[in-house]
Structure formats: structure tokens, C-alpha cells
Design a protein around this motif. Structure first.
Motif, short mmCIF file in Angstrom:
data_model
loop_
_atom_site.label_atom_id
_atom_site.label_comp_id
_atom_site.label_asym_id
_atom_site.label_seq_id
_atom_site.Cartn_x
_atom_site.Cartn_y
_atom_site.Cartn_z
N LYS A 27 0.80 -1.35 0.07
CA LYS A 27 0.32 0.59 0.09
C LYS A 27 0.99 1.27 0.38
O LYS A 27 0.68 2.09 -0.73
CB LYS A 27 -1.00 -0.27 1.04
N LEU A 28 1.82 0.91 0.88
CA LEU A 28 3.27 2.30 0.93
C LEU A 28 3.88 2.62 -0.85
O LEU A 28 4.45 3.75 -0.49
CB LEU A 28 3.93 1.80 1.42
N GLU A 29 3.21 2.12 -1.99
CA GLU A 29 4.51 2.18 -2.75
C GLU A 29 2.97 2.84 -3.91
O GLU A 29 3.59 3.12 -5.30
CB GLU A 29 4.52 0.23 -3.34
N SER A 30 2.23 2.86 -3.52
CA SER A 30 0.66 3.44 -4.87
C SER A 30 0.78 5.07 -4.02
O SER A 30 0.51 5.08 -2.80
CB SER A 30 -0.51 2.56 -4.59
N PRO A 31 0.58 5.58 -5.24
CA PRO A 31 0.87 7.12 -4.50
C PRO A 31 -1.03 7.26 -4.51
O PRO A 31 -1.85 6.71 -5.64
CB PRO A 31 0.93 8.09 -5.87
N VAL A 32 -1.46 7.58 -3.11
CA VAL A 32 -2.56 8.68 -3.25
C VAL A 32 -3.20 10.01 -2.60
O VAL A 32 -1.99 10.82 -2.46
CB VAL A 32 -3.25 7.67 -2.59
#
Length: 441
Positions: A27-32
Motif C-alpha cells: 500500500k505504501l508503494e501506490s501514490p494516493v
């Protein structure tokens, strides 16, 4: 971005502390743009998140900020029930303009990711999608605490859970991963019944386990119940029995659909039509059976909405099982979203108090404070698979001496996986699909 936080979280073995246990580093690798803390804790009788927010607010908020920095989110939201006033007051001492609060009412299932994202942001996750598809990421309270610990170099060795139900002293506690459910029950003053079983994870979505079940990083609560409780009887029915009941008794009242949280969000799920397909053509029938594929398995249809106490969720789940077992060309497509949430959605939310009464749990509805009591075991048995993805590979052998926090199972390269760590110091006595450690004397 926080220095090496993604790798730190992976090496610390952080996974979703509840649910399926999705490795958090992904989850920490996907920009949001928006990071949500799912602090709804909507399962009846459980207190874990409330107590952690109250007692460990600083680390939770720090972990949330580290996660926000990693993905570039400019907005953080703690989605929490407004009645958790002590927890909110503790968190407010550490939040600022970057993190706001969204106050839920006391209803179920407030904690479904699709519900959380829609209620907080107004965005609807696409059919079969994930929160990242609409610019959001979601973690729960303990996961954020574990992210902060990972940044401090501390791996996941303990988990927090509530032990309640037929026990003398309902309690929330932090215990070493790999202890047994029976040891946790003993720490809650012991059971009040001679024979008991446990619901691991909650009354609505939990699974039945015995006293020798092992605590994992995903464990969030044990509800101790006598074997003759209605919730136990339901979960011990075979699938064939459920199918026969579903085929013979459904009168198509459609209450299951009218209360379904995904249907109320506008997704193409109509459980009463799944039940119709079971009655006439079997749960594998394409078309009506497709209307079970968006099931979030909250169990409201079976345990609350249905006036005949039928296994509605079980039939929806079976539709999903059959759909997954088909080869991709043979699968009917997922049906599109209806376009808008139902206009009566807010009026059909199910109050927790009413749900607790319907489940036959009112006598067990007692506080479960976190007062420092824990389990100090002579041995632990730590599973190498506690998460979605590939299991960890043993990195120790029988006879090895280990310290608490030492890596004992490595994540396979190029796989969705995380390592596991020793939850106590001692000697490795067994290695298979789990690693047994006996405490040094």
C-alpha cells in the motif's frame, strides 16, 4: 518521503492487523491523495481499536503521517465512531490540519472499506477494485501503530486483541504472536462455562476455532461462547445442510437485499436473487448467481435481515467460489455499478445495540479494558503464513537460540510476502509450517 519506510515496514513484517492480512508495504508503494484510518471497530463486543487509540495515540498518528508521506497523501482522515470520546480526545492531542476526523454513528458494518471510502470521500470504488483506484489508501489502528514501530526498528512480535463473551474478566490485551487462544482466555479470568468454543475475529465475520488455535498478527478478538449458542450452531452446519435449507425455505421477501451495504452503495448485488437461483437452478447458475459476486461477507443478510434465519451469505460466498474456480474465459463478467447509492441508504444502517440483541450477545456486552495484563507463555508456535501471499521460509533450525524480534522466517524474493519474527526469546524446538520456540529457563 520518509527514509526507507517502505523497506522498514516490509522488514518489520507489518501486515493488515485484521481481515486478510495484506502486506502493508504494498500500500505504501501506490501514490494516493487521501489516507484513511479505519477506526470504526464495528464488530459487536470488541474494544481493541478503542483501547489502542486511547493508550497509544501518539504512535498511531505518527504511523499515519509516515504512511501519508510515503504515498504523497495531503489529506488524512480518522474514521471513528463519535461515541468513542476518550479515544478521540487522546488522538486530538497529536493531530493537526493534515489529519481530520470523520465521525460515524454506531452502526454495522461501518468498517467495510467500500463504506469507509464512500462515507468519507464520496468516491465509489469501481466494481472489483481497490481504494487506490479512487486515490485512497486504508489501514486500521494497529497497522498504523506497527508502521511507527517499524520506523523505530521494532518488528511485529505481538498483537492486540479483545477476549470477551463467556469469560470472568473481559479484557483487551497485547500478547505474543503464537500463543494459544486458551492462554488468552485464562488471562481474561477463564471461561464461565465448562466447554467452550471461540469466534476468532468477531460475531459477524469471525470463524469458529478451538482453544488450541494460535494467535497471529491478524487476530483482533476472541468471543468465548458455549457450544449450544445459536452463532456456534450456525457455523457448524455443513454446506450441504445450508444448501438444502436455502433451497427449501426462502420466500423471496428481499430483506437481505434491502439491508445489504454493498447494494445500498449501488453495487450489483441482490442476495435474494442468489437465493432464488439456488432454489431453482443451483448457486452456480450464471446470471442470478452473478448478483452475489460483490458480497463483502459482512453477514448482515444471514444474521440480521433474514426473518427465517437462512444462510444467505453462505450462498453468495459459494457463488464467488464457483466463479473463481472457472477459467477466465468461462467466467461471467462482474456487473457494473448502478450509478448512485440508494436514496434510503442512511435510514437502513443497522444499530450496533439492536444487532447485539439479535445475535443473542446482550448478556456479554461488557467493557473490555486494556489494563496491562498479558500472556507470558512457556512456548509459542509462530505460523510462517499469516498473510495474503507467499509464506515466509524458515531461517532458523531446531536447537538455535533466538531473541525476541529476531527474524525466524524470511520473505521469499520477488514474492508478495513479509518475514516473521520471534515473539519470545528461547530455543527453537520445531520447524515446519510453523516455528516453535520454548522460553529459556
Amino acid at each position: 518521503m520518509a527514509p526507507n519506510i517502505v523497506q522498514q515496514v516490509k522488514q518489520a513484517g507489518v501486515i493488515g492487523a485484521g481481515g486478510a492480512g495484506f502486506p502493508t508495504y504494498v500500500k505504501l508503494e501506490s501514490p494516493v491523495d487521501t489516507y484513511l484510518c479505519n477506526a470504526a471497530e464495528c464488530e459487536p463486543l470488541l474494544y481493541k481499536d478503542q483501547e489502542l487509540m486511547r493508550l497509544d495515540a501518539e504512535r498511531m498518528v505518527r504511523g499515519m503521517r509516515l504512511a501519508m508521506e510515503a504515498v504523497g497523501a495531503t489529506r488524512g482522515v480518522i474514521a471513528v465512531k463519535g461515541k468513542y470520546k476518550r479515544a478521540i480526545a487522546a488522538l486530538q492531542q497529536h493531530t493537526g490540519p493534515d489529519i481530520e476526523f470523520h465521525h460515524f454513528g454506531s452502526f454495522y458494518p461501518a468498517g467495510d472499506e467500500y463504506v469507509v471510502v464512500t462515507d468519507v470521500t464520496g468516491r465509489l470504488i469501481p466494481v472489483g477494485g481497490l481504494p487506490k483506484d479512487v486515490g485512497c489508501a486504508v489501514n486500521n489502528v494497529e497497522t498504523f501503530i506497527n508502521i511507527a514501530a517499524a520506523a523505530d526498528g521494532v518488528p511485529v512480535t505481538h498483537t492486540c486483541l479483545t477476549v470477551t463473551g463467556a469469560v470472568n474478566e473481559p479484557r483487551t490485551m497485547s500478547v505474543p504472536v503464537g500463543v494459544t487462544a486458551a492462554e488468552c482466555v485464562a488471562a481474561a479470568g477463564g471461561a464461565t462455562v465448562a466447554d467452550f468454543v471461540l469466534l476468532d475475529g468477531g460475531a459477524m465475520m469471525g470463524k469458529l476455532v478451538g482453544p488450541e488455535a494460535l494467535v497471529t498478527k491478524r487476530s483482533g478478538g476472541y468471543i468465548v461462547l458455549p457450544p449450544d449458542h445459536s452463532l456456534v450452531k450456525r457455523r457448524t452446519r455443513s454446506f450441504e445442510s445450508n444448501r438444502i435449507i436455502a433451497q427449501s425455505a426462502c420466500d423471496q421477501c428481499s430483506y437481505c437485499t434491502e439491508f445489504c451495504p454493498r447494494y445500498l452503495l449501488g453495487y450489483a448485488i441482490e442476495p435474494h436473487k442468489v437465493m432464488r437461483s439456488v432454489g431453482f437452478a443451483g448457486e452456480a447458475e450464471a446470471g442470478w448467481a452473478q448478483l452475489g459476486l460483490q458480497c463483502c461477507e459482512c453477514n448482515l443478510c444471514s444474521l440480521y435481515a433474514c426473518p427465517e434465519d437462512l444462510p444467505v451469505m453462505e450462498m453468495c460466498v459459494q457463488s464467488k467460489v464457483i466463479w473463481r474456480e472457472r477459467s477466465a474465459p468461462e467466467r461471467p463478467p462482474l456487473l457494473e455499478h448502478a450509478g448512485q447509492p440508494h436514496p434510503l441508504r442512511n435510514a437502513r444502517r443497522v444499530p450496533i445495540g439492536r444487532l447485539t440483541q439479535r445475535l443473542g450477545l446482550s448478556d456479554y456486552d461488557r467493557p473490555a479494558p486494556m489494563d496491562g495484563v498479558t500472556v507470558t507463555p512457556d512456548r509459542v508456535r509462530i505460523p510462517l503464513s499469516q498473510h495474503i501471499g507467499a509464506p515466509a521460509s524458515p531461517s532458523v533450525s531446531p536447537g538455535d537460540t533466538v531473541i525476541q524480534g529476531q527474524e525466524i522466517g524470511a520473505a521469499p524474493r520477488a514474492s508478495l510476502s513479509v518475514p516473521v519474527h520471534a515473539s519470545i526469546a528461547g530455543t527453537v524446538t520445531h520447524v515446519s509450517d510453523h516455528i516453535e520456540i520454548r522460553r529459556a529457563r
